[in-house]
Design a protein around this motif. Structure first.
Motif, PDB file in Angstrom:
ATOM      1  N   PHE A  31     -24.388  12.845 -73.080  1.00  0.00           N
ATOM      2  CA  PHE A  31     -24.849  14.139 -73.600  1.00  0.00           C
ATOM      3  C   PHE A  31     -25.772  14.819 -72.592  1.00  0.00           C
ATOM      4  O   PHE A  31     -25.627  16.020 -72.305  1.00  0.00           O
ATOM      5  N   LEU A  32     -26.681  14.011 -72.032  1.00  0.00           N
ATOM      6  CA  LEU A  32     -27.614  14.586 -71.057  1.00  0.00           C
ATOM      7  C   LEU A  32     -26.893  14.976 -69.778  1.00  0.00           C
ATOM      8  O   LEU A  32     -27.164  16.036 -69.192  1.00  0.00           O
ATOM      9  N   PHE A  61     -28.270  19.810 -73.897  1.00  0.00           N
ATOM     10  CA  PHE A  61     -29.329  20.679 -74.431  1.00  0.00           C
ATOM     11  C   PHE A  61     -29.109  22.136 -74.027  1.00  0.00           C
ATOM     12  O   PHE A  61     -29.306  23.055 -74.823  1.00  0.00           O
ATOM     13  N   ILE A 106     -26.255  23.531 -76.073  1.00  0.00           N
ATOM     14  CA  ILE A 106     -26.674  23.804 -77.449  1.00  0.00           C
ATOM     15  C   ILE A 106     -27.546  25.053 -77.502  1.00  0.00           C
ATOM     16  O   ILE A 106     -27.414  25.899 -78.397  1.00  0.00           O
ATOM     17  N   ALA A 127     -25.280  28.018 -77.237  1.00  0.00           N
ATOM     18  CA  ALA A 127     -24.550  28.246 -78.480  1.00  0.00           C
ATOM     19  C   ALA A 127     -25.451  28.860 -79.540  1.00  0.00           C
ATOM     20  O   ALA A 127     -25.041  29.780 -80.269  1.00  0.00           O
ATOM     21  N   GLU A 128     -26.677  28.339 -79.594  1.00  0.00           N
ATOM     22  CA  GLU A 128     -27.618  28.895 -80.574  1.00  0.00           C
ATOM     23  C   GLU A 128     -27.903  30.357 -80.269  1.00  0.00           C
ATOM     24  O   GLU A 128     -28.013  31.191 -81.179  1.00  0.00           O
ATOM     25  N   LEU A 144     -24.913  32.390 -81.369  1.00  0.00           N
ATOM     26  CA  LEU A 144     -24.870  32.498 -82.829  1.00  0.00           C
ATOM     27  C   LEU A 144     -25.952  33.445 -83.338  1.00  0.00           C
ATOM     28  O   LEU A 144     -25.723  34.237 -84.260  1.00  0.00           O
ATOM     29  N   ARG A 185     -34.027  14.690 -80.606  1.00  0.00           N
ATOM     30  CA  ARG A 185     -33.992  16.145 -80.389  1.00  0.00           C
ATOM     31  C   ARG A 185     -32.544  16.633 -80.282  1.00  0.00           C
ATOM     32  O   ARG A 185     -32.189  17.685 -80.810  1.00  0.00           O
ATOM     33  N   ALA A 186     -31.691  15.821 -79.608  1.00  0.00           N
ATOM     34  CA  ALA A 186     -30.286  16.205 -79.488  1.00  0.00           C
ATOM     35  C   ALA A 186     -29.616  16.235 -80.857  1.00  0.00           C
ATOM     36  O   ALA A 186     -28.857  17.155 -81.182  1.00  0.00           O
ATOM     37  N   SER A 211     -30.739  19.222 -82.653  1.00  0.00           N
ATOM     38  CA  SER A 211     -30.160  20.444 -82.086  1.00  0.00           C
ATOM     39  C   SER A 211     -28.732  20.641 -82.562  1.00  0.00           C
ATOM     40  O   SER A 211     -28.324  21.739 -82.951  1.00  0.00           O
ATOM     41  N   VAL A 212     -27.958  19.536 -82.518  1.00  0.00           N
ATOM     42  CA  VAL A 212     -26.563  19.637 -82.958  1.00  0.00           C
ATOM     43  C   VAL A 212     -26.505  19.994 -84.437  1.00  0.00           C
ATOM     44  O   VAL A 212     -25.719  20.860 -84.865  1.00  0.00           O
ATOM     45  N   VAL A 239     -27.225  23.652 -84.841  1.00  0.00           N
ATOM     46  CA  VAL A 239     -26.095  24.533 -84.512  1.00  0.00           C
ATOM     47  C   VAL A 239     -25.069  24.532 -85.641  1.00  0.00           C
ATOM     48  O   VAL A 239     -24.544  25.581 -86.046  1.00  0.00           O
ATOM     49  N   ARG A 258     -26.318  26.472 -88.454  1.00  0.00           N
ATOM     50  CA  ARG A 258     -26.298  27.909 -88.157  1.00  0.00           C
ATOM     51  C   ARG A 258     -24.885  28.474 -88.314  1.00  0.00           C
ATOM     52  O   ARG A 258     -24.688  29.569 -88.850  1.00  0.00           O
ATOM     53  N   ILE A 259     -23.885  27.677 -87.862  1.00  0.00           N
ATOM     54  CA  ILE A 259     -22.494  28.120 -87.998  1.00  0.00           C
ATOM     55  C   ILE A 259     -22.120  28.216 -89.480  1.00  0.00           C
ATOM     56  O   ILE A 259     -21.518  29.196 -89.937  1.00  0.00           O
ATOM     57  N   HIS A 265     -23.749  31.161 -91.088  1.00  0.00           N
ATOM     58  CA  HIS A 265     -23.090  32.421 -90.712  1.00  0.00           C
ATOM     59  C   HIS A 265     -21.782  32.602 -91.461  1.00  0.00           C
ATOM     60  O   HIS A 265     -21.457  33.694 -91.955  1.00  0.00           O
TER      61      HIS A 265
END
Lengths: 208, 482
Positions: A67-68, A73, A76, A79-80, A83, B359-360, B363-364, B367, B370-371, B374
């Motif tokens: 992921f890193l 990050f 994401i 994407a945020e 959105l 944190r990941a 975050s996911v 998102v 949020r989707i 929406h």
């Protein structure tokens, strides 16, 4: 035959004279040897804890490292951002008013009134922002397709909108124009309200 | 003791005799030499010096020996004690023993042997006790050790002679007597089995005008009679004579054999070997262990160098394995600590990594939320575009749309109320409304579609509207989440 003696020391005490120091020294030696054995046991427990911690580290690393490496990050965050861009924020009532008028002009709808109302909470999850519906009441005359086009135009201008209720009507069925009253909900975002302090501090009690 | 055996016995250790007048040294082995030295005084130093001199007179150096104490130094006595526990008996003996010493010293060193008691004396048993002043015993033994003597044991010589004779002549529970003579006194003892019945000491030496010999013979006869009476007719079975000149001893033997015809009388030594042999036969009895008299050797504390060496050796014996074990454990400890440090260093960023993972995940989830949010808000409200499309298609060619009301229901659906106009012909109007209804139901979202009849019959009243038949259609549309 029974013999009693009053010697300087009995056989037991004479034996103890030799045995006691030997036992004391042996115990001392055993103590010297035993002393670090307790530390060894502690060290073995510490090692087991460290091994468990290292294994957990490897597992978490295997999970998070791809992921890193893929810039998770950053992706994401992008994407945020996209959105968040879909829902406008900080839109004034004047801007709403103008948006409706512009859309009506583009679709040749004859507006008779525009009324910008309050906010309605659709009760959606609150993140860093909060989604609310700005109520707008629109009245006017126009064809059915033109009213649909009005909605599309507003969305196209970056103002997503939903229809809360509507009324279409005409007196002469030969006419193509309808008198329309439509209550719209403009989707807007607002900063999330600050979280309320945890309960438990009763002001009445504190006054006491 | 060499006699009466044909072959001379080998002495394992030497015998050191200590008396008030003489010190004597009987070497170990088969030596017939007997060293003798006069004791210059009564102190321990005088005794030790005399012992050295006696040893030198025998042509030897001080070495291992058994100390034979004379009766003048190790006093003998009999104490009558009631039957008590060993601890109490020992305490009483300790007190009584001092009475036998000339100086009245209370700090005594003694051995006591329980003696014979007849049936009517069972409540109070006699004890034969050998007593030395503790100070004298300690000083003499320290002096002997300092000058090279290694004391292997200690005996009272009068009691040792009884042991010696008993070893040679006694057997079973037989009664016997021992006649022994020293430098300045003589002794008569009556024993039965391994118990001393009684004994007596006589001062003096044998000489031409001495009545000691007659006294001894008379004493023996008296004791034999006593024993016969005490044992209900049993005779004394044996008599051993030791330490008396062989010629005189033979005369005594003859006298006693006549007086006690059922008693075996034997002299030691049997052969005429001179005065030294006589004395040697007495001293050799000190090497016999027996039931009469205990060990009078004074146990000294260990020599300091020896004790220090013992402690040093013990320490070394304990320290070496302890050090080895300690070192092994220390090595193990260091290895374990090293591995632990290495692992902890490897996992040092665990907290940071876990924070990043958390944190990941958040975050996911953000998102996704949020989707979903929406999508939810975008599909809320009245699906006006879709409904308008469905309605206009349903009305196309069948009726004219007059009014259209669309409201949201509390459940999230949409309620439609549509008014339309159709051909007034009943057949055409029925066909049209049925067609509209079926077209609306064809849309999957429509749950209920109801067509209400017109409130007015065409041709009645308002002629202006006679060209149309009005109808009302109500429908319920499911919401996106229903």
């Amino acid at each position: 035959m029974k013999v009693l003696r009053a010697n300087s020391r009995g056989p037991v005490s004479r034996s103890l004279l030799w045995i006691a120091p030997a036992v004391a020294i042996a115990l001392g030696g055993a103590g010297v040897a035993y002393h670090p054995s307790g530390s060894v046991a502690d060290a073995e427990r510490s090692l087991a804890d460290a091994e468990e911690r290292a294994a957990h580290f490897d597992q978490v690393s295997r999970e998070i490292q791809p992921f890193l490496d893929a810039g998770g990050f950053e992706q994401i965050a992008a994407a945020e951002g996209q959105l968040a861009h879909l829902i406008p924020s900080d839109v004034s009532e004047v801007e709403v008013f103008s948006t409706v008028r512009l859309a009506a002009r583009a679709t040749r709808i004859e507006l008779t009134s525009i009324s910008v109302g309050g906010l309605r909470d659709p009760e959606l999850p609150t993140l860093s922002d909060q989604v609310m519906l700005r109520e707008v009441s629109v009245a006017g005359r126009g064809g059915l397709s033109e009213w649909m086009e009005l909605l599309s135009t507003m969305k196209g201008h970056g103002h997503p909108v939903v229809v809360l209720d509507s009324t279409f009507g005409r007196r002469d069925p030969t006419e193509q124009v309808f008198d329309v009253r439509m209550n719209l909900g403009l989707i807007q975002s607002f900063p999330a309200p600050p979280s309320e302090p945890s309960s438990g501090d009763d002001p009445d009690e504190s006054e006491d | 003791m060499s006699q009466p055996h044909k072959k001379r016995a080998v002495r394992q250790v030497a015998v050191l005799y200590l008396g008030r007048q003489w010190a004597e040294w009987l070497p170990s082995g088969e030596s017939v030499e007997l060293g003798r030295a006069e004791v210059g005084g009564l102190s321990a130093t005088d005794l030790v010096s005399a012992a050295e001199a006696a040893c030198a007179a025998a042509g030897e150096k001080p070495g291992p020996c058994v100390v034979a104490w004379s009766e003048e130094l190790a006093r003998l006595g009999t104490v009558l004690l009631p039957q008590t526990g060993e601890r109490e008996t020992k305490q009483v003996l300790q007190r009584r023993a001092s009475r036998f010493l000339e100086d009245g010293s209370e700090d005594v060193f003694f051995t006591a042997t329980r003696s014979f008691a007849s049936d009517d004396e069972k409540n109070a048993r006699p004890w034969c006790i050998s007593v030395l002043p503790r100070e004298l015993a300690h000083s003499v033994h320290m002096g002997l050790r300092r000058t090279g003597f290694r004391v292997r044991g200690g005996v009272s010589l009068p009691l040792a002679t009884i042991n010696g004779m008993h070893a040679h002549l006694g057997g079973g529970d037989e009664a016997g007597m021992v006649i022994s003579a020293g430098h300045a006194n003589a002794h008569v003892a009556l024993v039965t089995g391994d118990e001393l019945v009684n004994r007596e000491s006589y001062s003096g030496t044998f000489g031409e005008k001495s009545s000691l010999e007659a006294s001894l013979v008379q004493d023996v006869r008296t004791r034999a009679s006593y024993w016969k009476k005490k044992s209900r007719g049993e005779d004394v079975k044996w008599i051993g004579i030791v330490g008396i000149d062989p010629g005189r001893a033979e005369l005594m033997r003859n006298s006693l054999s006549v007086a006690l015809p059922n008693t075996r009388v034997q002299c030691f030594p049997e052969s005429i070997e001179g005065p030294a042999a006589v004395r040697r036969s007495v001293l050799e009895t000190a090497l016999h262990s027996g039931p009469f008299g205990g060990d009078l050797s004074y146990k000294l504390p260990p020599r300091r160098p020896v004790f220090a060496g013992f402690l040093l050796a013990t320490t070394a014996l304990a320290a070496v394995p302890a050090a080895v074990v300690h070192e092994d454990l220390t090595d193990d400890l260091a290895q374990l600590q090293g591995e632990t440090r290495q692992l902890l260093t490897h996992a040092a960023g665990l907290s940071n990594l876990e924070a990043q993972a958390e944190r990941a995940r958040e975050s996911v989830e953000g998102v996704i939320t949020r989707i979903q949010r929406h999508a939810t808000v975008s599909t809320s409200g009245v699906p006006i575009e879709h409904l308008m499309h469905v309605i206009t298609r349903a009305f196309l060619g069948r009726a004219q749309l007059l009014t259209l009301d669309m409201d949201q229901t509390p459940e999230g659906g949409t309620r439609l109320v549509v008014r339309g106009l159709t051909d007034p012909d009943p057949v055409h109007s029925a066909r049209a409304t049925r067609g509209i209804r079926e077209a609306l139901l064809a849309d999957g979202a429509m749950d209920e579609v109801t067509v209400l009849p017109p409130g007015r019959i065409p041709g009645q009243g308002d002629m202006a509207n006679d060209d149309y038949l009005t109808f009302t259609l109500e429908a319920l549309v499911r919401g996106a989440e229903q």
